[in-house]
Design a protein around this motif. Structure first.
Motif, PDB file in Angstrom:
ATOM      1  N   SER A  30     -74.946   4.001  -9.625  1.00 12.84           N
ATOM      2  CA  SER A  30     -75.138   2.776  -8.770  1.00 12.84           C
ATOM      3  C   SER A  30     -75.168   1.779  -9.891  1.00 12.84           C
ATOM      4  O   SER A  30     -75.614   1.714 -11.028  1.00 12.84           O
ATOM      5  N   PRO A  31     -74.926   0.334  -9.585  1.00  7.73           N
ATOM      6  CA  PRO A  31     -74.773  -0.871 -10.334  1.00  7.73           C
ATOM      7  C   PRO A  31     -76.171  -1.210 -10.913  1.00  7.73           C
ATOM      8  O   PRO A  31     -76.451  -1.477 -11.889  1.00  7.73           O
ATOM      9  N   ARG A  32     -77.272  -0.950 -10.099  1.00  8.30           N
ATOM     10  CA  ARG A  32     -78.667  -1.179 -10.556  1.00  8.30           C
ATOM     11  C   ARG A  32     -79.114  -0.361 -11.903  1.00  8.30           C
ATOM     12  O   ARG A  32     -79.471  -0.814 -12.628  1.00  8.30           O
ATOM     13  N   ASP A  97     -70.581  -4.851 -12.414  1.00 13.18           N
ATOM     14  CA  ASP A  97     -70.129  -5.448 -10.959  1.00 13.18           C
ATOM     15  C   ASP A  97     -69.954  -4.271 -10.139  1.00 13.18           C
ATOM     16  O   ASP A  97     -69.625  -3.062 -10.573  1.00 13.18           O
ATOM     17  N   SER A  98     -70.349  -4.267  -8.816  1.00  7.81           N
ATOM     18  CA  SER A  98     -70.187  -3.342  -8.209  1.00  7.81           C
ATOM     19  C   SER A  98     -68.823  -3.069  -7.513  1.00  7.81           C
ATOM     20  O   SER A  98     -68.172  -3.891  -7.396  1.00  7.81           O
ATOM     21  N   MET A 101     -67.875   1.793  -2.078  1.00 11.97           N
ATOM     22  CA  MET A 101     -68.632   2.733  -1.800  1.00 11.97           C
ATOM     23  C   MET A 101     -68.183   3.811  -0.889  1.00 11.97           C
ATOM     24  O   MET A 101     -67.585   3.448   0.020  1.00 11.97           O
ATOM     25  N   ARG A 119     -72.567   5.191  -4.407  1.00 10.23           N
ATOM     26  CA  ARG A 119     -72.212   3.861  -5.123  1.00 10.23           C
ATOM     27  C   ARG A 119     -71.471   3.946  -6.331  1.00 10.23           C
ATOM     28  O   ARG A 119     -71.560   4.985  -7.030  1.00 10.23           O
ATOM     29  N   SER A 120     -70.811   3.220  -6.623  1.00  4.87           N
ATOM     30  CA  SER A 120     -69.860   3.103  -7.923  1.00  4.87           C
ATOM     31  C   SER A 120     -69.931   1.705  -8.786  1.00  4.87           C
ATOM     32  O   SER A 120     -70.219   0.505  -7.818  1.00  4.87           O
ATOM     33  N   ASN A 121     -69.389   1.540 -10.035  1.00  6.60           N
ATOM     34  CA  ASN A 121     -69.729   0.092 -10.410  1.00  6.60           C
ATOM     35  C   ASN A 121     -68.279  -0.026 -11.293  1.00  6.60           C
ATOM     36  O   ASN A 121     -67.576   0.966 -11.619  1.00  6.60           O
TER      37      ASN A 121
END
Length: 134
Positions: A30-32, A97-98, A101, A119-121
């Motif tokens: 995940s981007p976070r 950057d995201s 999904m 999620r991916s980034n």
């Protein structure tokens, strides 16, 4: 006006050849979570950043370590006569950057299903040099 645009395009092309950067696309984190690790190495010298990423318990640090090593290799390919120690390399910019999904269904009890989102980034890392003109 056309000559000015051509000169700017040539200047951008020459600038891109001297920049040392690496990109990581569609990383399945995940981007976070990736930003938490990226914030630790932003603006840090390359040797210290490699040690931070190597000993970090977070899973995202593995991918960022490989990305940083790739950026260092790209810098060495463009600056064959210079050494890393004398150049004073540091992580100039790192952008997370995201990306897209994936949406999947996971089986649940009693014939139900839970929706999960994977999620991916995308990560872009650029190196700067304190002692060389970069």
């Amino acid at each position: 006006m056309g000559v000015r645009k051509k000169n700017m395009a040539d200047q951008l092309k020459a600038d891109r050849k001297t920049r040392a950067f690496a990109k990581l696309t569609n990383c399945p984190t995940s981007p976070r979570k990736m930003r938490l690790v990226a914030d630790q190495v932003r603006g840090v010298e390359v040797e210290k950043a490699l040690q931070i990423l190597k000993f970090s318990p977070k899973e995202a640090s593995i991918n960022l370590e490989k990305l940083l090593l790739s950026a260092i290799a790209n810098w060495q390919a463009k600056n064959e006569e210079a050494s890393i120690e004398e150049a004073g390399l540091f992580v100039k910019t790192i952008c997370v950057d995201s990306a897209g999904m994936l949406k999947r269904l996971r089986p649940a009890p009693q014939g139900r299903a839970h929706r999960i989102r994977k999620r991916s980034n995308h990560v872009t890392l650029e190196l700067g040099s304190k002692n060389l003109s970069n």
